[in-house]
Design a protein around this motif. Structure first.
Motif, PDB file in Angstrom:
ATOM      1  N   SER A 160      -2.924  -6.474  -4.035  1.00  0.00           N
ATOM      2  CA  SER A 160      -3.477  -5.479  -3.122  1.00  0.00           C
ATOM      3  C   SER A 160      -4.991  -5.449  -3.174  1.00  0.00           C
ATOM      4  O   SER A 160      -5.638  -5.084  -2.221  1.00  0.00           O
ATOM      5  N   GLU A 189       1.726   6.611  -6.982  1.00  0.00           N
ATOM      6  CA  GLU A 189       0.686   7.563  -7.398  1.00  0.00           C
ATOM      7  C   GLU A 189       1.157   8.995  -7.211  1.00  0.00           C
ATOM      8  O   GLU A 189       0.925   9.855  -8.062  1.00  0.00           O
ATOM      9  N   ARG A 190       1.847   9.262  -6.089  1.00  0.00           N
ATOM     10  CA  ARG A 190       2.321  10.629  -5.841  1.00  0.00           C
ATOM     11  C   ARG A 190       3.363  11.044  -6.862  1.00  0.00           C
ATOM     12  O   ARG A 190       3.331  12.165  -7.383  1.00  0.00           O
ATOM     13  N   ASP A 230       2.350   1.632  -3.477  1.00  0.00           N
ATOM     14  CA  ASP A 230       1.325   2.107  -4.420  1.00  0.00           C
ATOM     15  C   ASP A 230       1.078   3.594  -4.235  1.00  0.00           C
ATOM     16  O   ASP A 230       0.931   4.345  -5.210  1.00  0.00           O
ATOM     17  N   ALA A 231       1.026   4.030  -2.975  1.00  0.00           N
ATOM     18  CA  ALA A 231       0.784   5.452  -2.699  1.00  0.00           C
ATOM     19  C   ALA A 231       1.949   6.295  -3.210  1.00  0.00           C
ATOM     20  O   ALA A 231       1.754   7.376  -3.784  1.00  0.00           O
ATOM     21  N   THR A 232       3.179   5.788  -3.017  1.00  0.00           N
ATOM     22  CA  THR A 232       4.365   6.503  -3.505  1.00  0.00           C
ATOM     23  C   THR A 232       4.341   6.618  -5.024  1.00  0.00           C
ATOM     24  O   THR A 232       4.634   7.679  -5.596  1.00  0.00           O
ATOM     25  N   SER A 277       1.644  -0.530 -11.011  1.00  0.00           N
ATOM     26  CA  SER A 277       2.151  -0.796  -9.668  1.00  0.00           C
ATOM     27  C   SER A 277       1.900  -2.234  -9.259  1.00  0.00           C
ATOM     28  O   SER A 277       2.150  -2.615  -8.136  1.00  0.00           O
ATOM     29  N   GLN A 324       0.831  -1.206   0.000  1.00  0.00           N
ATOM     30  CA  GLN A 324       0.000   0.000   0.000  1.00  0.00           C
ATOM     31  C   GLN A 324       0.863   1.252   0.000  1.00  0.00           C
ATOM     32  O   GLN A 324       0.564   2.230  -0.693  1.00  0.00           O
ATOM     33  N   ALA A 325       1.954   1.230   0.789  1.00  0.00           N
ATOM     34  CA  ALA A 325       2.852   2.386   0.843  1.00  0.00           C
ATOM     35  C   ALA A 325       3.521   2.606  -0.515  1.00  0.00           C
ATOM     36  O   ALA A 325       3.647   3.741  -0.982  1.00  0.00           O
ATOM     37  N   GLU A 346      10.504   6.894  -1.028  1.00  0.00           N
ATOM     38  CA  GLU A 346      10.033   7.931  -1.964  1.00  0.00           C
ATOM     39  C   GLU A 346      11.135   8.938  -2.264  1.00  0.00           C
ATOM     40  O   GLU A 346      11.313   9.359  -3.415  1.00  0.00           O
TER      41      GLU A 346
END
Length: 563
Positions: free
Chosen positions: A501, A434-435, A430-432, A494, A427-428, A456
């Motif tokens: 996920s 996306e950012r 994937d979030a990185t 990702s 999850q971390a 990141e």
């Protein structure tokens, strides 16, 4: 078109033919207003729709629509030959009705928010916020009073009382009376033995009668004697005779003096309006004596302010310590230490809540009990392992211990923890991704950088260096016509980093996931108001009074009883 006959009476009488399936309440009002005054145009009548009320079958017909659908007469139960009473309403009365409805809605929201907060914080649920509502005694120590239901009722009563005190400060006495009544109702749900231990209920009674006085509500003041009698008995029970129990808590301080002054003043006012002039004189003279005792000498105040204390804090310290400068200084030092300790405790509790959220919630949505976790860790078990065992077993220590000492269940718990860690990493990542993708970098480059560098910051540095290298190469490369760099919006994904996920997101709270936990219906605005009111208070807030209005009232009623 099928029409029905409506029998109209009141401001206009007659028969009106209406299409029940098409006509709305505003249109019916417009037709009746036209009948009342044929000189009014349709447009002006429409602007005055609120100047009449329509009552059918004992109910006021109100325009009810949600912005997309406006109800027809038939939906209000209006039928052929229905009788409708027409009453005129002044514009001011219409505004009053709207204001009253808004007030009622706000009180309902207040009650719902207090109920929701108290329920969440009394039953061991994991807080949605980063704080806990906890009951404390006047020394700032956490206390457990009565059952879970008692705790909930006490929390609600305290929240309503806190809100009412803020309304009193704003001189909104009518609103304060209604909120105090809600607080009184909440306290009444507690076991009487629990209520007798605290002074909040008698103080609420005094605040209620004070509001009657400020509203000049003579009818309520004349019958408020029972409230004040109960308040005096309640204070004596909780503080002890001559405040002996309070002395044990606060040493030589006398925080209750101003409260007793207000109580005696109100007893005098109630006695006066009940016709008992002699009792009124005695209570007024006693209140006057207390008021003089609470006057702060300018010299003593200047000394404390010269030491760097603010005027309000210095005056409070002197009043609560009978104008003794040395004791007032000690009082201020102790209060500063208590505030610092409370700040540290709040930070520690906030960190604990963050830790509890990391552990997840039990099948019944409770937080992991940190005291029981500490006990299991003291036996030598790894913290995460012990926390997961407690979570699965609803914080039952023995069952958790059985699972930890059973090789099969212990292995199962370890596998689950590893799985959860991997899920968090996915999850971390994937979030990185996306950012970084949102910054304009090609997705395939971002995925590769995150896989290779992990964090990141390192991934971003690599992507920036890569961009700079590409830019330098473009400057030295021969120019070609119509050549563009393809932007691979959808190249790569990702999935390599966050594979699986989707299925992981479907885990339920049964497996410790917090998904759905934040979806509790909340009135955040009203909850924030309630908790802000509580956070603005300390152990002496109920005893800290300016006494200006009390002084004026003493003089006013002394003049009346002397006539």
């Amino acid at each position: 078109m099928s029409t029905a006959k409506l029998k109209i009476a009141g401001a206009w009488s007659g028969i009106l033919e209406a299409d029940l399936n098409e006509w709305t309440i505003p249109f019916l009002k417009q037709q009746i207003l036209t009948k009342i005054d044929n000189n009014c145009s349709s447009s002006s009548s429409n602007n005055n729709n609120g100047s009449i009320n329509l009552i059918c079958a004992g109910k006021v017909l109100k325009d009810d629509h949600d912005g997309t659908h406006q109800k027809k007469l038939v939906e209000f139960g209006v039928k052929n030959n229905s009788k409708i009473l027409v009453t005129r309403v002044s514009p001011d009365h219409g505004k009053e009705l709207v204001a009253e409805e808004e007030k009622t809605n706000r009180l309902q929201r207040l009650k719902a928010a207090a109920t929701s907060l108290a329920t969440r914080h009394a039953d061991g649920s994991l807080p949605l916020e980063d704080f806990n509502l906890e009951l404390e005694n006047q020394s700032g120590e956490k206390v457990q009073l009565g059952s879970e239901n008692d705790q909930r009722a006490l929390m609600m009563g305290l929240m309503f009382h806190g809100k009412a005190k803020q309304l009193v400060k704003k001189k909104m006495y009518e609103d304060a009376v209604e909120v105090l009544a809600m607080g009184e109702e909440s306290f009444s749900l507690c076991d009487s033995k629990v209520v007798e231990l605290i002074d909040n209920v008698p103080i609420l009674q005094i605040d209620m009668v004070w509001c009657y006085f400020m509203l000049k509500d003579i009818s309520k003041l004349s019958v408020a004697g029972k409230r004040l009698e109960d308040a005096r008995k309640g204070i004596e029970r909780s503080h002890g005779k001559e405040s002996t129990r309070l002395r044990l808590l606060h040493g030589n301080s006398h925080p209750e003096l101003a409260l007793h002054l207000r109580l005696e003043l109100l007893e005098a006012i109630v006695a006066y309006h009940s016709g008992n002039i002699e009792k009124a004189k005695i209570s007024l003279n006693s209140a006057r004596s207390r008021y003089l005792q609470l006057q702060v000498p300018d010299e003593a105040l200047s000394m404390l302010m010269g030491m760097g204390y603010g005027q309000k804090a210095a005056k409070r310290a002197l009043r609560m310590n009978r104008q003794d400068v040395e004791r007032a200084v000690n009082f201020l030092i102790e209060e500063k230490a208590k505030k610092q300790q409370k700040l540290e405790d709040d930070i520690r509790r906030r960190n604990e809540i963050m830790e509890q959220k990391k552990f997840g919630v039990t099948p019944l949505k409770k937080a992991v009990d940190l005291q029981k976790l500490k006990e299991l860790v003291s036996y030598g078990f790894e913290k995460e392992l012990a926390a997961e065992s407690l979570r699965r077993n609803e914080n039952e220590t023995q069952r958790a211990l059985d699972d930890l000492t059973n090789p099969e269940t212990n292995s199962d718990i370890q596998l689950f923890i590893e799985s959860k860690k991997k899920k968090r990493l996915r999850q971390a990542a994937d979030a990185t991704i996306e950012r970084l993708t949102s910054l304009g970098f090609p997705r395939d480059s971002v995925v590769a950088a995150v896989r290779a560098y992990g964090t990141e910051e390192l991934a971003l540095n690599h992507l920036l260096e890569q961009n700079q290298t590409n830019a330098n190469q473009e400057l030295t490369a021969p120019v070609a016509d119509n050549v563009t760099a393809p932007i691979a919006d959808n190249v790569g994904s990702s999935s390599g980093v966050g594979e699986g996920s989707s299925s992981a997101a479907n885990e339920t709270t049964q497996n410790g996931d917090l998904s759905g936990f934040e979806e509790v219906q909340r009135d955040v605005e009203m909850e924030d108001e309630l908790t802000e009111d509580l956070q603005s208070e300390d152990a002496f807030s109920d005893y800290d009074m300016e006494l200006t209005r009390e002084s004026e009232a003493i003089d006013e009623y002394l003049a009346l009883v002397s006539v």
